[in-house]
Write a protein that holds these residues in place. Structure first.
Motif, PDB file in Angstrom:
ATOM      1  N   GLN A  41      -5.997  -3.735  13.135  1.00  0.00           N
ATOM      2  CA  GLN A  41      -6.482  -2.392  12.820  1.00  0.00           C
ATOM      3  C   GLN A  41      -5.544  -1.703  11.828  1.00  0.00           C
ATOM      4  N   ASP A  42      -4.249  -1.843  12.041  1.00  0.00           N
ATOM      5  CA  ASP A  42      -3.270  -1.194  11.165  1.00  0.00           C
ATOM      6  C   ASP A  42      -3.329  -1.723   9.734  1.00  0.00           C
ATOM      7  N   SER A  43      -3.759  -2.972   9.560  1.00  0.00           N
ATOM      8  CA  SER A  43      -3.837  -3.520   8.204  1.00  0.00           C
ATOM      9  C   SER A  43      -4.882  -2.793   7.363  1.00  0.00           C
ATOM     10  N   LEU A  44      -5.819  -2.114   8.021  1.00  0.00           N
ATOM     11  CA  LEU A  44      -6.822  -1.337   7.286  1.00  0.00           C
ATOM     12  C   LEU A  44      -6.166  -0.191   6.517  1.00  0.00           C
ATOM     13  N   ILE A  45      -5.096   0.365   7.069  1.00  0.00           N
ATOM     14  CA  ILE A  45      -4.363   1.435   6.385  1.00  0.00           C
ATOM     15  C   ILE A  45      -3.687   0.873   5.137  1.00  0.00           C
ATOM     16  N   THR A  46      -2.999  -0.243   5.308  1.00  0.00           N
ATOM     17  CA  THR A  46      -2.301  -0.904   4.193  1.00  0.00           C
ATOM     18  C   THR A  46      -3.280  -1.272   3.088  1.00  0.00           C
ATOM     19  N   LEU A  47      -4.404  -1.857   3.474  1.00  0.00           N
ATOM     20  CA  LEU A  47      -5.407  -2.304   2.507  1.00  0.00           C
ATOM     21  C   LEU A  47      -6.004  -1.121   1.752  1.00  0.00           C
ATOM     22  N   TRP A  48      -6.369  -0.053   2.441  1.00  0.00           N
ATOM     23  CA  TRP A  48      -6.995   1.099   1.783  1.00  0.00           C
ATOM     24  C   TRP A  48      -6.022   1.790   0.840  1.00  0.00           C
ATOM     25  N   GLU A  49      -4.787   1.913   1.278  1.00  0.00           N
ATOM     26  CA  GLU A  49      -3.759   2.537   0.441  1.00  0.00           C
ATOM     27  C   GLU A  49      -3.594   1.765  -0.876  1.00  0.00           C
ATOM     28  N   TRP A  50      -3.679   0.439  -0.804  1.00  0.00           N
ATOM     29  CA  TRP A  50      -3.586  -0.398  -2.000  1.00  0.00           C
ATOM     30  C   TRP A  50      -4.844  -0.289  -2.861  1.00  0.00           C
ATOM     31  N   PHE A  51      -6.015  -0.241  -2.220  1.00  0.00           N
ATOM     32  CA  PHE A  51      -7.282  -0.288  -2.943  1.00  0.00           C
ATOM     33  C   PHE A  51      -7.571   0.972  -3.760  1.00  0.00           C
ATOM     34  N   VAL A  52      -7.325   2.139  -3.199  1.00  0.00           N
ATOM     35  CA  VAL A  52      -7.752   3.388  -3.836  1.00  0.00           C
ATOM     36  C   VAL A  52      -7.289   3.505  -5.286  1.00  0.00           C
ATOM     37  N   PRO A  53      -6.030   3.227  -5.614  1.00  0.00           N
ATOM     38  CA  PRO A  53      -5.642   3.330  -7.032  1.00  0.00           C
ATOM     39  C   PRO A  53      -6.311   2.281  -7.927  1.00  0.00           C
ATOM     40  N   ASN A  54      -6.901   1.265  -7.333  1.00  0.00           N
ATOM     41  CA  ASN A  54      -7.574   0.208  -8.095  1.00  0.00           C
ATOM     42  C   ASN A  54      -9.058   0.475  -8.331  1.00  0.00           C
ATOM     43  N   ILE A  55      -9.574   1.575  -7.795  1.00  0.00           N
ATOM     44  CA  ILE A  55     -10.989   1.903  -7.994  1.00  0.00           C
ATOM     45  C   ILE A  55     -11.215   2.247  -9.462  1.00  0.00           C
ATOM     46  N   GLN A  56     -12.178   1.568 -10.068  1.00  0.00           N
ATOM     47  CA  GLN A  56     -12.530   1.826 -11.467  1.00  0.00           C
ATOM     48  C   GLN A  56     -14.005   2.200 -11.546  1.00  0.00           C
ATOM     49  N   ARG A  57     -14.280   3.267 -12.281  1.00  0.00           N
ATOM     50  CA  ARG A  57     -15.672   3.667 -12.521  1.00  0.00           C
ATOM     51  C   ARG A  57     -15.917   3.635 -14.014  1.00  0.00           C
ATOM     52  N   ILE A  58     -17.122   3.226 -14.360  1.00  0.00           N
ATOM     53  CA  ILE A  58     -17.525   3.136 -15.761  1.00  0.00           C
ATOM     54  C   ILE A  58     -18.825   3.913 -15.952  1.00  0.00           C
TER      55      ILE A  58
END
Length: 192
Positions: free
Chosen positions: A59-76
């Motif tokens: 469950q705690d890995s979801l925090i780590t994963l989301w924290e990493w993912f958000v800056p990688n979100i790209q919209r076009i």
């Protein structure tokens, strides 16, 4: 660059798939789960300062994963044709909103959302042995008809890819909440 997921066959709209097409798609999807989690973990390790073992389906890995993912979100920017196609399939009351929504996730971000959804689903399945991947076939107008979902909840099924998509869309308009997926996990845990 994040490895894009591609089916070895043409994907038609899920809501019009036959039972056989749905079964084929579902079996292909389930067969991809381990490799897509591995791709996500490897890319995470390569692009962060963390080891891929941090993504251990806890469950705690979801925090780590989301924290990493958000800056990688790209919209076009959507093409005019994409906007017109969306509008042609939408009810009248929704057309203005579609016309004003000119951005979409990049293909890379879309694939990361799928893989994070698969990972999110795997975390839930690891935590609760009474849940499984499944498919809801009826009614045809059900939002997740013929899609891989997690079944076994008291009140419906969980589409983890839709959950991650919605979290990503909400995150665009909010400040970083690195507990977003963790919080959604806890909400769904109450529906057992």
């Amino acid at each position: 660059m994040y490895p894009i997921i591609k089916a070895p066959f043409e994907i038609i709209p899920l809501e019009i798939m036959t039972k056989r097409e749905t079964d084929d798609y579902f079996q292909w999807f389930i067969s991809q789960v381990p490799s897509r989690i591995e791709i996500l973990s490897t890319y995470y390790e390569r692009t962060s300062k963390e080891r891929k073992s941090s993504l251990n389906l806890s469950q705690d890995s979801l925090i780590t994963l989301w924290e990493w993912f958000v800056p990688n979100i790209q919209r076009i920017t959507k093409t005019t044709e994409e906007i017109q196609e969306e509008m042609s399939n939408a009810p009248e009351w929704l057309k203005e909103e579609i016309e004003n929504d000119t951005l979409k996730f990049s293909d890379e971000t879309e694939t990361m959302i799928i893989d994070i959804g698969i990972y999110f689903g795997a975390v839930i399945l690891k935590s609760y042995s009474n849940l499984n991947w499944g498919v809801i076939r009826k009614p045809r107008n059900y939002v997740d008809v013929n899609q891989p979902v997690i079944v076994g909840f008291k009140h419906g099924a969980l589409n983890p890819i839709r959950v991650v998509t919605n979290c990503a869309l909400q995150t665009i308009d909010e400040q970083l909440n690195n507990k977003k997926l963790y919080e959604v996990y806890n909400i769904w845990s109450k529906y057992l």
